[in-house]
Motif scaffolding. Structure first.
Motif, short mmCIF file in Angstrom:
data_model
loop_
_atom_site.label_atom_id
_atom_site.label_comp_id
_atom_site.label_asym_id
_atom_site.label_seq_id
_atom_site.Cartn_x
_atom_site.Cartn_y
_atom_site.Cartn_z
N PHE A 1 0.82 -1.21 0.00
CA PHE A 1 0.00 0.00 0.00
C PHE A 1 0.86 1.26 0.00
O PHE A 1 1.91 1.31 0.63
CB PHE A 1 -0.94 0.00 1.21
CG PHE A 1 -2.21 -0.75 0.96
CD1 PHE A 1 -3.41 -0.08 0.77
CD2 PHE A 1 -2.20 -2.13 0.86
CE1 PHE A 1 -4.57 -0.77 0.50
CE2 PHE A 1 -3.35 -2.83 0.60
CZ PHE A 1 -4.55 -2.15 0.41
N ALA B 1 -4.43 9.67 5.32
CA ALA B 1 -5.17 9.17 4.15
C ALA B 1 -4.67 7.79 3.74
O ALA B 1 -5.46 6.89 3.44
CB ALA B 1 -5.04 10.15 2.98
N HIS B 2 -3.34 7.58 3.74
CA HIS B 2 -2.80 6.27 3.37
C HIS B 2 -3.13 5.22 4.43
O HIS B 2 -3.43 4.07 4.10
CB HIS B 2 -1.29 6.36 3.15
CG HIS B 2 -0.93 7.01 1.85
ND1 HIS B 2 0.20 7.79 1.71
CD2 HIS B 2 -1.55 7.01 0.64
CE1 HIS B 2 0.26 8.23 0.46
NE2 HIS B 2 -0.79 7.77 -0.20
N ALA C 1 -6.74 4.27 3.95
CA ALA C 1 -6.92 3.42 2.77
C ALA C 1 -6.59 1.97 3.11
O ALA C 1 -7.32 1.05 2.72
CB ALA C 1 -6.06 3.91 1.61
N TRP C 2 -5.52 1.75 3.86
CA TRP C 2 -5.17 0.40 4.29
C TRP C 2 -6.25 -0.17 5.22
O TRP C 2 -6.70 -1.29 5.05
CB TRP C 2 -3.80 0.39 4.97
CG TRP C 2 -3.56 -0.83 5.81
CD1 TRP C 2 -3.47 -0.88 7.16
CD2 TRP C 2 -3.43 -2.18 5.35
NE1 TRP C 2 -3.27 -2.17 7.58
CE2 TRP C 2 -3.24 -3.00 6.48
CE3 TRP C 2 -3.44 -2.78 4.10
CZ2 TRP C 2 -3.08 -4.36 6.41
CZ3 TRP C 2 -3.27 -4.17 4.02
CH2 TRP C 2 -3.09 -4.94 5.16
N SER D 1 -9.36 -1.31 3.48
CA SER D 1 -9.15 -2.16 2.31
C SER D 1 -9.72 -3.57 2.48
O SER D 1 -9.83 -4.08 3.59
CB SER D 1 -7.65 -2.28 2.00
OG SER D 1 -7.01 -3.07 2.98
#
Length: 192
Positions: free
Chosen positions: A46, A75-76, A79-80, A83
């Motif tokens: 990711f 944000a990252h 996202a993980w 997911s």
């Protein structure tokens, strides 16, 4: 499996460290170790992933495994966490871990007070972090101004400030705060 969280508001674009503490069912340690390798490989794919550390059960972790992962931004990390890959790996924990997971998410200045051997549920009160930061920032900025100020007398004020801030932040992040936090750990993380 649900994961209750102690969450602090994330700074946009700042690094995020998340620790997840789990008690592994007796006899399932090898399964959990294999699970850790699998989820670590999935997370590494990711964007913004900065690594995973694993603390194995000890007196410092309360007999629990602690998985610590880092992303370069909220944000990252989000996202993980949202997911399908992560959800798939969390489902695989069924029967491997026992009680509820304990999560701690730190961003911004709290990262300076994050110790890998402190259980996931522990966090330093804000007033203690503020006191320590005031002392450390003053202890770094004053000597930097005294010693670097004359050498940079011809520089514009903004450039002098920028140089001092860069040196101060690098010293705090990589040299001073890990040592100060470890030294003050009994006081920082006590309930008093």
């Amino acid at each position: 499996m649900s994961e209750p969280a102690h969450t602090t508001p994330a700074a946009e674009g700042g690094p995020v460290t998340v620790s997840v503490s789990r008690r592994v069912n007796p006899g399932r340690e090898d399964d959990y170790e294999a699970w850790v390798h699998g989820i670590a490989a999935a997370a590494s794919e990711f964007p913004g992933h900065q690594g995973i550390n694993v603390l194995r059960p000890s007196a410092q972790t309360g007999g629990r495994y602690v998985l610590i992962y880092r992303f370069d931004s909220d944000a990252h990390a989000a996202a993980w966490e949202a997911s399908d890959q992560r959800a798939h790996w969390i489902e695989k924990l069924e029967g491997i871990t026992g009680d509820e997971d304990e999560r701690k998410r730190v961003t911004g200045l709290e990262v300076w007070f994050d110790l890998p051997d402190v259980p996931a549920a522990a966090h330093a009160p804000r007033y203690k972090m503020a006191l320590v930061l005031i002392m450390v920032v003053f202890g770094l900025v004053f000597p930097l101004q005294v010693y670097l100020g004359p050498a940079m007398a011809g520089f514009p004020a903004w450039l002098r400030s920028l140089v001092i801030v860069i040196i101060q932040v690098l010293l705090m992040t990589y040299l001073v705060m890990p040592r100060v936090t470890a030294l003050l750990k009994p006081w920082l993380f006590s309930s008093r």
